[in-house]
Design a protein around this motif. Structure first.
Motif, PDB file in Angstrom:
ATOM      1  N   GLY A   1      50.258  92.184 -41.938  1.00  0.00           N
ATOM      2  CA  GLY A   1      49.091  93.019 -41.706  1.00  0.00           C
ATOM      3  C   GLY A   1      48.054  92.932 -41.493  1.00  0.00           C
ATOM      4  N   LEU A   2      47.573  91.838 -40.130  1.00  0.00           N
ATOM      5  CA  LEU A   2      46.644  92.040 -39.692  1.00  0.00           C
ATOM      6  C   LEU A   2      46.215  92.951 -38.205  1.00  0.00           C
ATOM      7  N   GLN A   3      45.700  93.281 -38.961  1.00  0.00           N
ATOM      8  CA  GLN A   3      44.781  94.876 -37.907  1.00  0.00           C
ATOM      9  C   GLN A   3      44.033  95.112 -36.383  1.00  0.00           C
ATOM     10  N   VAL A   4      44.743  95.572 -35.262  1.00  0.00           N
ATOM     11  CA  VAL A   4      44.108  95.443 -34.300  1.00  0.00           C
ATOM     12  C   VAL A   4      42.598  95.393 -34.422  1.00  0.00           C
ATOM     13  N   ARG A   5      42.078  96.263 -35.766  1.00  0.00           N
ATOM     14  CA  ARG A   5      40.102  95.983 -34.979  1.00  0.00           C
ATOM     15  C   ARG A   5      39.821  94.612 -35.695  1.00  0.00           C
ATOM     16  N   VAL A   6      40.176  93.848 -36.249  1.00  0.00           N
ATOM     17  CA  VAL A   6      40.097  92.729 -36.953  1.00  0.00           C
ATOM     18  C   VAL A   6      39.633  91.494 -35.084  1.00  0.00           C
ATOM     19  N   CYS A   7      40.733  92.290 -34.667  1.00  0.00           N
ATOM     20  CA  CYS A   7      41.608  91.190 -33.731  1.00  0.00           C
ATOM     21  C   CYS A   7      40.340  91.350 -32.761  1.00  0.00           C
ATOM     22  N   VAL A   8      40.059  93.020 -32.302  1.00  0.00           N
ATOM     23  CA  VAL A   8      38.746  93.299 -31.095  1.00  0.00           C
ATOM     24  C   VAL A   8      37.602  93.077 -31.814  1.00  0.00           C
ATOM     25  N   ALA A   9      37.566  93.086 -33.136  1.00  0.00           N
ATOM     26  CA  ALA A   9      35.697  92.875 -33.573  1.00  0.00           C
ATOM     27  C   ALA A   9      35.451  91.335 -33.182  1.00  0.00           C
ATOM     28  N   GLY A  10      36.736  90.896 -33.530  1.00  0.00           N
ATOM     29  CA  GLY A  10      36.742  88.691 -33.469  1.00  0.00           C
ATOM     30  C   GLY A  10      36.581  88.368 -32.122  1.00  0.00           C
ATOM     31  N   ALA A  11      37.260  89.213 -30.991  1.00  0.00           N
ATOM     32  CA  ALA A  11      37.257  88.916 -30.326  1.00  0.00           C
ATOM     33  C   ALA A  11      35.554  89.408 -29.340  1.00  0.00           C
ATOM     34  N   CYS A  12      34.836  90.638 -29.737  1.00  0.00           N
ATOM     35  CA  CYS A  12      33.721  90.904 -29.214  1.00  0.00           C
ATOM     36  C   CYS A  12      33.095  90.214 -29.928  1.00  0.00           C
ATOM     37  N   GLY A  13      32.581  89.678 -31.343  1.00  0.00           N
ATOM     38  CA  GLY A  13      31.799  88.999 -32.018  1.00  0.00           C
ATOM     39  C   GLY A  13      31.443  88.140 -31.618  1.00  0.00           C
ATOM     40  N   SER A  14      32.957  87.464 -31.043  1.00  0.00           N
ATOM     41  CA  SER A  14      32.799  85.637 -30.863  1.00  0.00           C
ATOM     42  C   SER A  14      32.145  85.390 -29.100  1.00  0.00           C
ATOM     43  N   THR A  15      31.677  86.891 -28.523  1.00  0.00           N
ATOM     44  CA  THR A  15      32.179  86.336 -26.665  1.00  0.00           C
ATOM     45  C   THR A  15      30.066  86.848 -27.314  1.00  0.00           C
ATOM     46  N   ALA A  16      29.781  87.913 -27.974  1.00  0.00           N
ATOM     47  CA  ALA A  16      28.589  87.991 -28.080  1.00  0.00           C
ATOM     48  C   ALA A  16      27.618  86.849 -29.003  1.00  0.00           C
ATOM     49  N   ARG A  17      28.680  86.165 -29.478  1.00  0.00           N
ATOM     50  CA  ARG A  17      27.430  84.500 -29.753  1.00  0.00           C
ATOM     51  C   ARG A  17      28.056  83.509 -28.842  1.00  0.00           C
ATOM     52  N   ALA A  18      28.882  83.412 -28.044  1.00  0.00           N
ATOM     53  CA  ALA A  18      29.161  82.668 -26.851  1.00  0.00           C
ATOM     54  C   ALA A  18      27.896  82.928 -25.546  1.00  0.00           C
ATOM     55  N   ILE A  19      27.819  83.807 -25.033  1.00  0.00           N
ATOM     56  CA  ILE A  19      26.502  84.362 -24.527  1.00  0.00           C
ATOM     57  C   ILE A  19      25.551  83.601 -25.070  1.00  0.00           C
ATOM     58  N   ILE A  20      25.181  83.554 -26.472  1.00  0.00           N
ATOM     59  CA  ILE A  20      24.214  83.340 -26.733  1.00  0.00           C
ATOM     60  C   ILE A  20      24.235  81.365 -26.929  1.00  0.00           C
TER      61      ILE A  20
END
Length: 159
Positions: A112-131
């Motif tokens: 039941g894993l949704q696409v938006r969970v994966c995309v949001a997780g990738a975007c959130g973790s990338t933003a965090r890593a840059i900082i």
């Protein structure tokens, strides 16, 4: 929900995530930084590599006092609130923004894993890593008594 409310809902969710992230970030540094300092000194500073965590704690307290346990905490204190809140805010904003049929599509064989969970997780973790990465470098350099320069913060070194 009206069309106008629908358009700003993702922004509201992002701002809530921002606030939660700031609280999480400042609390984690206040509680965890002394333990991180002990670990970092044991790993990277001459004279602290032997004897264990308790001896390292005693040595820091005797030579530097309580201030020594919090040495280098300013970059992560400022940054932790920023990168954690950024992670939460970006995740919530992207997750909410993708509240459509494509975003809710469940990936096969994932339970039941949704696409938006994966995309949001990738975007959130990338933003965090840059900082987070440059702030972590500044913190470790300060904990171990080394200098650092802002101009070299994103310098890539593999060896």
């Amino acid at each position: 929900m009206t069309h106008n409310e629908d358009r700003t809902h993702w922004l509201k969710e992002g701002l809530i995530g921002l606030g939660v992230g700031v609280l999480y970030g400042t609390t984690s540094v206040t509680v965890g930084h002394p333990l991180d300092t002990i670990k970092t000194k044991m790993q990277a500073q001459a004279g602290f590599e032997k004897g264990g965590a308790f001896r390292t704690l005693i040595k820091v307290l005797r030579t530097q006092g309580i201030v020594g346990l919090y040495r280098g905490c300013i970059p992560p204190l400022w940054g932790s609130g920023i990168f954690r809140s950024t992670q939460f805010a970006v995740f919530e904003a992207v997750y909410t923004y993708m509240d459509n049929s494509f975003g809710k599509y469940e990936l096969p064989m994932t339970g039941g894993l949704q696409v938006r969970v994966c995309v949001a997780g990738a975007c959130g973790s990338t933003a965090r890593a840059i900082i987070e990465c440059p702030l972590e470098l500044a913190k470790i350099r300060r904990q171990t008594g080394q200098s650092w320069q802002f101009s070299g913060i994103y310098k890539v070194s593999f060896f």
